[in-house]
Every structure is written in structure tokens, then in C-alpha cells.
Design a protein around this motif. Structure first.
Motif, short mmCIF file in Angstrom:
data_model
loop_
_atom_site.label_atom_id
_atom_site.label_comp_id
_atom_site.label_asym_id
_atom_site.label_seq_id
_atom_site.Cartn_x
_atom_site.Cartn_y
_atom_site.Cartn_z
N LYS A 132 60.02 30.34 28.02
CA LYS A 132 58.20 30.74 28.09
C LYS A 132 57.93 30.68 29.07
O LYS A 132 56.90 31.60 28.98
CB LYS A 132 58.02 29.95 26.72
N ASP A 133 59.02 30.46 29.83
CA ASP A 133 57.95 30.48 31.57
C ASP A 133 59.40 31.12 32.39
O ASP A 133 58.63 31.25 33.27
CB ASP A 133 57.47 28.89 32.03
N THR A 136 57.97 34.45 34.17
CA THR A 136 56.78 34.19 36.04
C THR A 136 57.68 33.44 36.59
O THR A 136 57.66 33.40 37.85
CB THR A 136 55.92 33.04 35.13
N ILE A 373 54.67 37.24 34.50
CA ILE A 373 53.49 36.41 33.93
C ILE A 373 53.25 37.61 32.17
O ILE A 373 53.23 36.52 31.73
CB ILE A 373 52.61 36.72 34.72
N ASP A 376 55.63 37.21 29.93
CA ASP A 376 55.70 35.68 29.45
C ASP A 376 54.30 35.52 28.02
O ASP A 376 54.59 35.37 26.93
CB ASP A 376 55.78 34.90 30.56
N LYS A 377 53.21 36.01 29.06
CA LYS A 377 51.75 35.78 28.16
C LYS A 377 52.01 37.03 27.27
O LYS A 377 51.22 36.97 26.07
CB LYS A 377 50.53 36.14 29.26
#
Length: 532
Positions: A132-133, A136, A373, A376-377
Motif C-alpha cells: 500500500k505504500d 510512495t 503517491i 498509491d492513492k
């Protein structure tokens, strides 16, 4: 994640130490361009010879990224990165002590191996950060490390001036007088480029030793998963094996293009080019044999992969194509932007053109992390890639329309906007790489990274051919405005084609936004804290 990043503890310590390792490798890899004019004058080199040295800088990076990806999966990123940084001192010293064009070429060819360091950190970061990260984290690693190229452009000359004040015993070769931008007091200073280049290699080697004793491959209690064999990429279907063989071809064909270029500038004679081509063919056959050895049981029917253990090589191929058009184009554009602005706008001199062009590389600090980012988002890594790659294509097509009638601020703004899409697309690419097949992440990253260099050489060769054709059609003097427009059109169309292919052939990676890597045990919160 962003709020905790400055703690320099646990996974964030690993992230910071690893992006700085990448940063140093790029400082070393790009320590030639700031001194290109000085070196050309000292050795009496022609423009084609200087261009060839630049191409040699990326030549061995293509096979090196593949080979280092294999070593990485087998021995781990800590040892692999440390040795590569220590090795960096060798080509730096060879280049710094060169006394002929051929020695310069050898130094830069060996330097290309240092440029392969990028792929090592991809797996290191992926081991320490959950899916999930990972976009980033990989974006920060890639963007901040990639800034080493811009840092080298801005500081190497000043570094050379500072070193020139050392006692005479530390100054070797012919010193050059020059003018340092923003430092008029140094107009008559001595430019000791040799010590500066050697010095960057020594600094990288020292950091390699520090990295070796400061990091680990995985968090405490987590197993570093290795492939059974690391001699070639493991595939999980027979069809994918033949697809792999086809996708390995461009990696070797681009080396033939480089050999042809070396022949044109006289580095290779007819015998030399024949030997080079035979060596490249041999390399492909050797690579194919290794891939067969890794996948022999699959191809002979002795092994079948369970559905949950399979992956589609098409996803690797799509990431290779995206990296051709984003990172490949970035490397090509960085080399021509100063001349583009200087030639397009009469009011822009060399110094100003260099500053304007540097904005393209400076964007890496924010753009590449931004791509990770967003990946991820946004909730879909596939559509993030489609949008960013398509935006990059449109940006390049708009840049093909820039001419002297444009306001300079608008041209600079367009350049920075285009670079955002280019570098964000790079970040989105490597947000997906660790999620394809974890145990061969190093090899996948190596192949994808190598394709970035394939793109760079292909684009630079295309621009060279456009220049030669324009010169032939205009009495020997190329019309650079037409050359630049055609070059940006090639980049733009390439980006749009790949974005279109991503819509139909790219798939969302399994477990893109999971808290844990696929197949890992879900620990209690205290264990999770230790692991991640």
C-alpha cells in the motif's frame, strides 16, 4: 507515511540510506557532461567523438542492469549495492587519468555499469515497505536519487575549482582556465576536472563501505525470498518463455546500434565491428541458454505452476515499454534541452539555457515521488499509468510546437509540466514493478530499467539521424528547428501509443494496496511494527 519519513528510524532509515546510494551512483554516472567542453578542448575531440563518449556512458548499462538484477535476487541488495559503489572508483580513476580518446571511451563504457545501481534499491525498498505504500517509497527513492544527475551538473565544476587549490601533488593532467557561472571571482581559476571525477568515485566507494555495515536486506524476522535459480527470469507458462525470448532481443539490438556508432567515429575498424557484433550475438545466445536452464523443467513438462503462483510476463513487457518512453525520453531530452533553448530563443545564452534546461531534471525531486503517491492513492495503478503516460505524450507534442515566437516563460512552464508527467510516469512504473512477482523483483527491475536505456539510445540515435538527414537536404547545415520538432513528435507519438497499449494489455497487480506482501503471515501489531 510522509509524516513519519523524517524519523530516520526503521524502514525510513533504510529508505534514506538507499536513495542516497542511488544519488551517489548518478552523481558518478553523470560526472562527464559538466566537463564535456573542457575535455573536448584538452583532447582535441570532434562533436561526434564527444557524442560517442556520451553514448558509451549508457552502453553497458543495458546488460549491466539485467545482470545486476540477477545478482541482486541471489545475494541481496545490501551486498550488491555496496560492491557496486566501491567499484565506481575504478572507472572514475580510469577516466580521470586518461591520455587518449580510446582511454576516455573505455572509462565511460565501464562507468555505464554504475548506472545500473538504480535497480538494486527497488528491491531493497520493496522489502521494507508494504504494497500500500510501495509507490510512495519507490517514488521517493527514484526521484531523490535521480536528482544526482542535476546535482552533478550544478556542482561538479565548483568541486573542480575547490580541488584545484590543493597542493600540486594532488593536481595531475593539464589544468584548464574557465569561467564559473555566478562566480565571477573564479574567471581565471584552474579547472581540475581530473581530480573532481576521481574524487566522486572515491566518495562513492567510501559510502559503499558505510552502506554495507549500516543496512540489512529485510526487516527483523522477515525472510529474503530468493528464486531457485537466478541465471535468468523465471516464467510460469510456456508461451511466456517465448515472449521472454522476443523481449530480450531489443536489449541486444541496441548494443549493435552502439557498435555501429563506435565504428562511425573510428573507435572500431571493420574487424572490431565484426567482433563486437559476434560478441553481442553470443551474449544473446548465452542469455537465452540461461533462461532455458531456469525454465527447463517448465518447458519439458516436468513442472507446472499452481494458478496462485503464476504471473503474466505481458505485465513485465508493458512496464518495459512504459520505461522506454518515460525514462528513455528523459535521458534523451536532458542532453538536448540546453541547445534547444539556446537555438530557439535569440535572447537566451548558453548559461541561461543551461539553467532553464535544468528545471527538467529538478522536477525529479517532486514529480517521481508524486507519481508514486498518485499510484498509491488513486486506487488503480493501471489507470494512473495510462493517464500519466498519455499526458506525457501530449506534453511532448506540445513541445514540438515551441518556436522563437513563444514567450520564454510559457516555454519553460510547458517544459516543467511535461517533465512532471514524464517523471511521474517513471514513479508509477516502479510502483508496479515490485508487485509483479516478488521473488524475482530484482530481475524484473533490471529488465525494466535496461529498457529505459534502450529508449535513451534509440531516441538519441533517432535525433542524430534526423540531424544528418536535415543537413543532407540543406547543403550540409541542418535546420535545427525542424529537427527538434520532429524529435519531440517522435517522443509524443511513442508516449501515446504506449498509453493506448496500457489500456488494453496492462492489468492491475494482485494485492496492489494490501497491508502485507502476498504470502506473508499477518502478524500481531507488535510484530507488524518490527517487520514494517
Amino acid at each position: 507515511m510522509l509524516g513519519e519519513m523524517w524519523s530516520f528510524k526503521g524502514r525510513y532509515k533504510i529508505l534514506h540510506m538507499t536513495w542516497f546510494a542511488f544519488f551517489l551512483s548518478f552523481v558518478v554516472w553523470f560526472n562527464f557532461p559538466p566537463f564535456a567542453t573542457t575535455i573536448g578542448q584538452e583532447f582535441g575531440l570532434t562533436k561526434p567523438q564527444l557524442g560517442t563518449i556520451g553514448l558509451c556512458n549508457v552502453a553497458l548499462t543495458v546488460p549491466a542492469r539485467v545482470i545486476i538484477g540477477m545478482l541482486l535476487d541471489k545475494y541481496g541488495p545490501r551486498l550488491t549495492y555496496s560492491i557496486l559503489l566501491m567499484y565506481a572508483a575504478i572507472p572514475c580513476i580510469i577516466f580521470a587519468t586518461a591520455q587518449s580518446f580510446n582511454q576516455l571511451v573505455i572509462g565511460r563504457l565501464l562507468m555505464g555499469i554504475v548506472g545500473a545501481g538504480f535497480v538494486i534499491g527497488i528491491r531493497m525498498v520493496a522489502e521494507w515497505f508494504p504494497p500500500k505504500d510501495v509507490g510512495t517509497a519507490e517514488g521517493i527513492y527514484g526521484g531523490w536519487g535521480n536528482f544526482g544527475s542535476a546535482f552533478s551538473a550544478f556542482t561538479m565544476v565548483i568541486f573542480a575549482v575547490a580541488l584545484s587549490f590543493l597542493p600540486g601533488a594532488f593536481n595531475f593532467g593539464e589544468a584548464q582556465t574557465f569561467k564559473v557561472l555566478f562566480f565571477p571571482a573564479f574567471e581565471t581559476a584552474i579547472l581540475n576536472w581530473r581530480v573532481a571525477i576521481a574524487g566522486t568515485g572515491i566518495i562513492a566507494a567510501l559510502y559503499g563501505a558505510l552502506y554495507l555495515v549500516s543496512v540489512t536486506d529485510t526487516p527483523p524476522g522477515k525472510e529474503y525470498k530468493r528464486p531457485e535459480k537466478a541465471r535468468g527470469i523465471e516464467v510460469t507458462t510456456k508461451r511466456d518463455f517465448w515472449f521472454l525470448m522476443a523481449m530480450n532481443l531489443p536489449l541486444n539490438l541496441i548494443l549493435m546500434v552502439l557498435a555501429w556508432r563506435l565504428q562511425k567515429v573510428g573507435f572500431l575498424d571493420n574487424t572490431g565491428i565484426t567482433i563486437a557484433i559476434l560478441a553481442i550475438v553470443g551474449l544473446y545466445l548465452f542469455q537465452s541458454w540461461n533462461c532455458w536452464e531456469v525454465n527447463k523443467d517448465l518447458m519439458t513438462g516436468k513442472k507446472r505452476y499452481a494458478p496462485e503462483d503464476r504471473y503474466e510476463f505481458m505485465q513485465v513487457a508493458m512496464l518495459e515499454l512504459t520505461y522506454i518512453v518515460n525514462f528513455g525520453s528523459e535521458l534523451a531530452v536532458v542532453t538536448m534541452l540546453p541547445a534547444f533553448f539556446e537555438g530557439t530563443f535569440d535572447s537566451v545564452d548558453k548559461a541561461a539555457a543551461g539553467i532553464i534546461a535544468s528545471s527538467y531534471a529538478f522536477m525529479n525531486l517532486a514529480s517521481r515521488p508524486g507519481g508514486g503517491i498518485i499510484s498509491d492513492k488513486l486506487g488503480s495503478r493501471k489507470w494512473t499509468m495510462v493517464v500519466l503516460t498519455g499526458g506525457m505524450g501530449i506534453g511532448y507534442l506540445l513541445m514540438s510546437t515551441v518556436n522563437g515566437a513563444w514567450p520564454i516563460p510559457l516555454a519553460v512552464l510547458l517544459t516543467m509540466a511535461c517533465s512532471f508527467f514524464v517523471q511521474s510516469s517513471e514513479g508509477a512504473t516502479f510502483a508496479m514493478v515490485p508487485l509483479v512477482k516478488r521473488r524475482i523483483t530484482g530481475q524484473i527491475a533490471g529488465n525494466v530499467g535496461a529498457y529505459g536505456n534502450v529508449g535513451a539510445v534509440a531516441y538519441l540515435t533517432t535525433r542524430l539521424l534526423l540531424t544528418e538527414n536535415s543537413g543532407a537536404a540543406n547543403g550540409g547545415e541542418p535546420v535545427m528547428s525542424a529537427v527538434n520538432a520532429g524529435f519531440f513528435q517522435v517522443l509524443g507519438i511513442g508516449g501515446l501509443i504506449v498509453a493506448f497499449l496500457c489500456i488494453f494489455f496492462m492489468k492491475e497487480p494482485k494485492g496492489s494496496f494490501a497491508e502485507f506482501h502476498e504470502g506473508e503471515e499477518v502478524f500481531e501489531s507488535s510484530a507488524e511494527e518490527a517487520t514494517y
